[in-house]
Design a protein around this motif. Structure first.
Motif, PDB file in Angstrom:
ATOM      1  N   PHE A 175       0.497  -1.017   0.120  1.00  0.00           N
ATOM      2  CA  PHE A 175      -0.382  -0.610  -0.144  1.00  0.00           C
ATOM      3  C   PHE A 175       0.646   1.083   0.474  1.00  0.00           C
ATOM      4  CE2 PHE A 175      -2.776  -3.602   1.376  1.00  0.00           C
ATOM      5  CZ  PHE A 175      -3.782  -3.368   1.215  1.00  0.00           C
ATOM      6  N   ARG A 176       1.843   1.284  -0.186  1.00  0.00           N
ATOM      7  CA  ARG A 176       2.966   2.109   0.026  1.00  0.00           C
ATOM      8  C   ARG A 176       2.896   3.312  -1.416  1.00  0.00           C
ATOM      9  NH1 ARG A 176       9.341   1.417   0.508  1.00  0.00           N
ATOM     10  NH2 ARG A 176       9.342   3.690   0.617  1.00  0.00           N
ATOM     11  N   GLY A 177       2.645   4.819  -0.731  1.00  0.00           N
ATOM     12  CA  GLY A 177       2.238   5.139  -1.748  1.00  0.00           C
ATOM     13  C   GLY A 177       0.639   5.900  -1.900  1.00  0.00           C
ATOM     14  N   LEU A 178      -0.238   5.149  -1.587  1.00  0.00           N
ATOM     15  CA  LEU A 178      -1.521   5.269  -1.338  1.00  0.00           C
ATOM     16  C   LEU A 178      -1.531   7.047  -1.045  1.00  0.00           C
ATOM     17  CD1 LEU A 178      -4.196   4.398  -0.460  1.00  0.00           C
ATOM     18  CD2 LEU A 178      -3.848   4.449   1.241  1.00  0.00           C
ATOM     19  N   LYS A 179      -2.303   7.503  -2.349  1.00  0.00           N
ATOM     20  CA  LYS A 179      -2.554   8.929  -2.212  1.00  0.00           C
ATOM     21  C   LYS A 179      -4.013   9.391  -1.308  1.00  0.00           C
ATOM     22  CE  LYS A 179      -2.155   8.492  -7.190  1.00  0.00           C
ATOM     23  NZ  LYS A 179      -2.761   8.961  -8.838  1.00  0.00           N
ATOM     24  N   ALA A 180      -3.322  10.862  -0.758  1.00  0.00           N
ATOM     25  CA  ALA A 180      -4.646  11.467   0.115  1.00  0.00           C
ATOM     26  C   ALA A 180      -5.474  11.422  -0.007  1.00  0.00           C
ATOM     27  CB  ALA A 180      -3.121  12.472   0.591  1.00  0.00           C
ATOM     28  N   LYS A 181      -5.531  11.359  -1.695  1.00  0.00           N
ATOM     29  CA  LYS A 181      -6.979  11.561  -1.950  1.00  0.00           C
ATOM     30  C   LYS A 181      -8.118  10.277  -1.885  1.00  0.00           C
ATOM     31  CE  LYS A 181      -6.775  10.538  -6.568  1.00  0.00           C
ATOM     32  NZ  LYS A 181      -7.179   9.917  -8.340  1.00  0.00           N
ATOM     33  N   ASP A 182      -7.222   9.173  -2.054  1.00  0.00           N
ATOM     34  CA  ASP A 182      -7.889   8.434  -1.670  1.00  0.00           C
ATOM     35  C   ASP A 182      -8.322   7.938  -0.351  1.00  0.00           C
ATOM     36  OD1 ASP A 182      -7.905   6.747  -4.041  1.00  0.00           O
ATOM     37  OD2 ASP A 182      -5.785   6.349  -3.281  1.00  0.00           O
ATOM     38  N   THR A 183      -7.730   8.511   1.123  1.00  0.00           N
ATOM     39  CA  THR A 183      -8.144   8.557   2.135  1.00  0.00           C
ATOM     40  C   THR A 183      -8.884   9.837   2.312  1.00  0.00           C
ATOM     41  OG1 THR A 183      -6.195   9.953   3.119  1.00  0.00           O
ATOM     42  CG2 THR A 183      -6.137   7.865   2.708  1.00  0.00           C
ATOM     43  N   VAL A 184      -9.260  10.812   1.372  1.00  0.00           N
ATOM     44  CA  VAL A 184      -9.888  11.811   2.004  1.00  0.00           C
ATOM     45  C   VAL A 184     -11.689  11.357   1.547  1.00  0.00           C
ATOM     46  CG1 VAL A 184     -11.114  13.718   0.741  1.00  0.00           C
ATOM     47  CG2 VAL A 184      -9.149  13.604   1.824  1.00  0.00           C
ATOM     48  N   GLN A 185     -11.540  10.321   0.228  1.00  0.00           N
ATOM     49  CA  GLN A 185     -12.963  10.152  -0.774  1.00  0.00           C
ATOM     50  C   GLN A 185     -12.996   8.934   0.675  1.00  0.00           C
ATOM     51  OE1 GLN A 185     -10.995   8.264  -4.502  1.00  0.00           O
ATOM     52  NE2 GLN A 185     -12.086  10.216  -5.558  1.00  0.00           N
ATOM     53  N   ALA A 186     -12.114   7.756   1.156  1.00  0.00           N
ATOM     54  CA  ALA A 186     -12.803   7.378   2.083  1.00  0.00           C
ATOM     55  C   ALA A 186     -13.836   7.823   3.730  1.00  0.00           C
ATOM     56  CB  ALA A 186     -12.019   6.278   2.609  1.00  0.00           C
ATOM     57  N   ALA A 187     -13.395   8.716   3.859  1.00  0.00           N
ATOM     58  CA  ALA A 187     -13.605   9.117   4.642  1.00  0.00           C
ATOM     59  C   ALA A 187     -15.095   9.751   4.330  1.00  0.00           C
ATOM     60  CB  ALA A 187     -12.961  10.414   5.500  1.00  0.00           C
ATOM     61  N   ILE A 188     -15.310  10.498   3.640  1.00  0.00           N
ATOM     62  CA  ILE A 188     -16.147  11.067   2.578  1.00  0.00           C
ATOM     63  C   ILE A 188     -17.644   9.890   2.023  1.00  0.00           C
ATOM     64  CG2 ILE A 188     -17.971  12.095   0.669  1.00  0.00           C
ATOM     65  CD1 ILE A 188     -15.063  13.673  -0.094  1.00  0.00           C
ATOM     66  N   SER A 189     -16.989   8.201   2.211  1.00  0.00           N
ATOM     67  CA  SER A 189     -17.668   7.592   2.120  1.00  0.00           C
ATOM     68  C   SER A 189     -17.660   6.989   3.322  1.00  0.00           C
ATOM     69  CB  SER A 189     -16.594   5.911   1.617  1.00  0.00           C
ATOM     70  OG  SER A 189     -17.567   5.061   1.653  1.00  0.00           O
ATOM     71  N   ALA A 190     -17.581   6.619   4.457  1.00  0.00           N
ATOM     72  CA  ALA A 190     -17.506   6.886   5.595  1.00  0.00           C
ATOM     73  C   ALA A 190     -18.773   7.627   6.471  1.00  0.00           C
ATOM     74  CB  ALA A 190     -16.610   6.865   6.695  1.00  0.00           C
ATOM     75  N   LEU A 191     -18.225   9.013   6.076  1.00  0.00           N
ATOM     76  CA  LEU A 191     -19.673  10.401   6.117  1.00  0.00           C
ATOM     77  C   LEU A 191     -21.027   9.925   5.884  1.00  0.00           C
ATOM     78  CD1 LEU A 191     -17.655  13.347   6.493  1.00  0.00           C
ATOM     79  CD2 LEU A 191     -18.464  12.440   8.213  1.00  0.00           C
ATOM     80  N   VAL A 192     -20.930   9.958   4.890  1.00  0.00           N
ATOM     81  CA  VAL A 192     -22.418   8.862   4.351  1.00  0.00           C
ATOM     82  C   VAL A 192     -23.068   8.203   4.340  1.00  0.00           C
ATOM     83  CG1 VAL A 192     -23.098   8.742   1.600  1.00  0.00           C
ATOM     84  CG2 VAL A 192     -21.635  10.401   1.940  1.00  0.00           C
ATOM     85  N   LEU A 193     -22.272   6.573   4.507  1.00  0.00           N
ATOM     86  CA  LEU A 193     -22.180   5.297   5.106  1.00  0.00           C
ATOM     87  C   LEU A 193     -22.870   5.710   6.412  1.00  0.00           C
ATOM     88  CD1 LEU A 193     -19.931   3.492   3.217  1.00  0.00           C
ATOM     89  CD2 LEU A 193     -22.259   3.561   3.346  1.00  0.00           C
ATOM     90  N   THR A 194     -22.701   6.451   7.408  1.00  0.00           N
ATOM     91  CA  THR A 194     -22.952   6.292   8.959  1.00  0.00           C
ATOM     92  C   THR A 194     -24.103   7.604   8.704  1.00  0.00           C
ATOM     93  OG1 THR A 194     -20.014   6.403   9.471  1.00  0.00           O
ATOM     94  CG2 THR A 194     -22.131   7.043  10.639  1.00  0.00           C
ATOM     95  N   ALA A 195     -24.201   8.416   8.133  1.00  0.00           N
ATOM     96  CA  ALA A 195     -25.061   9.447   8.538  1.00  0.00           C
ATOM     97  C   ALA A 195     -26.689   8.385   7.308  1.00  0.00           C
ATOM     98  CB  ALA A 195     -25.238  10.494   7.092  1.00  0.00           C
ATOM     99  N   ALA A 196     -26.141   7.311   6.324  1.00  0.00           N
ATOM    100  CA  ALA A 196     -27.216   6.523   6.510  1.00  0.00           C
ATOM    101  C   ALA A 196     -27.570   5.206   7.206  1.00  0.00           C
ATOM    102  CB  ALA A 196     -27.353   6.040   4.962  1.00  0.00           C
ATOM    103  N   GLY A 197     -26.771   5.254   8.002  1.00  0.00           N
ATOM    104  CA  GLY A 197     -27.028   3.911   8.724  1.00  0.00           C
ATOM    105  C   GLY A 197     -28.076   5.220  10.247  1.00  0.00           C
TER     106      GLY A 197
END
Length: 270
Positions: A175-197
């Motif tokens: 996973f070396r070289g993982l882009k910061a935008k991927d973790t930002v997208q993961a955070a947005i996904s987590a927020l949306v999924l939490t709000a939905a749940g």
């Protein structure tokens, strides 16, 4: 299978035992692309465990129902993160040199500290699930649709923020070289999924936790995850010089338990 769908399938195949039938070549690039979908896997696991726990509670007392839910939880993950929890406990609690701790993590055998850590963690999770199911199916749902989401988001954050301990070797090195935008997208996904749940538990009929408590949990869960996870990652890095695949799994397990503790505190009078 579309190119966009491959990372989602890879995330489910890598992190769970859901029956995803696809022939995938787990290249480092595909693995890194799949990281932003980790919260989605967490949500699916949480939903399945919630349904299993609620159905079990219809026929059994709360404690056996909670244990069945926990068995389902472990099975759905294939014990992947528990293995990391045990290996990390064996290494980090050995008080050996950095090199020796990394060597212990490579050993497929489980030591006394790993067994103790696993037993205590499962006891804690079983007791917390018991408390949540006793509070009602909706408080339990709010917790289970949130905790696995944010614990897996933090794995994505840890992969991008902290160095690897083995300089590119091992699982973490993929996973070396993982882009910061991927973790930002993961955070947005987590927020949306939490709000939905949490919205689902607010809309379903029954004695729910109430909007105020749901709002508190919605805000507190990611804040606690980021703070506790960063503290743990920093402590581990000070001992190992970085993180490993085992420590990613260990932090996921620890954060899940911590978020269940938070849920019990927030929802216990619901």
């Amino acid at each position: 299978m579309t190119q966009k769908g491959r990372p989602i399938l890879a995330a489910f195949q890598f992190l769970s035992r859901f029956p995803v039938k696809a022939e995938l070549d787990f290249t480092p690039e595909l693995l890194k692309q799949s990281v932003k979908h980790y919260p989605l896997v967490g949500a699916a696991i949480g939903l399945a465990v919630w349904v299993g726990g609620v159905l079990s509670a219809q026929a059994l007392p709360v404690f056996p129902a909670a244990v069945i839910a926990l068995i389902l939880w472990v099975w759905l993950t294939g014990g992947l993160h528990l293995d990391g929890w045990m290996d990390s406990a064996d290494a980090l609690l050995s008080y050996r040199s950095r090199e020796k701790m990394l060597e212990i993590m490579k050993d497929s055998r489980v030591g006394a500290m790993g067994v103790l850590a696993c037993v205590l963690l499962l006891l804690l999770k079983a007791s917390l699930l018991t408390s949540l199911l006793a509070a009602g199916s909706l408080p339990a749902g709010a917790a289970l649709l949130t905790a696995p989401v944010w614990s897996r988001w933090f794995m994505a954050r840890a992969m991008s923020k902290w160095p690897t301990a083995r300089e590119g070797e091992g699982l973490a090195g993929l996973f070396r070289g993982l882009k910061a935008k991927d973790t930002v997208q993961a955070a947005i996904s987590a927020l949306v999924l939490t709000a939905a749940g949490l919205s689902l538990t607010a809309l379903l009929p029954g004695d729910g936790p109430g909007l105020l408590r749901l709002g508190v949990y919605f805000v507190a869960a990611p804040v606690l995850t980021a703070a506790a996870g960063s503290l743990a990652a920093g402590k581990i890095c000070s001992k190992l010089g970085g993180l490993t695949g085992d420590t990613y799994g260990a932090m996921n397990e620890g954060l899940e338990a911590l978020l269940l503790v938070l849920a019990v505190v927030v929802f216990q009078t619901a």
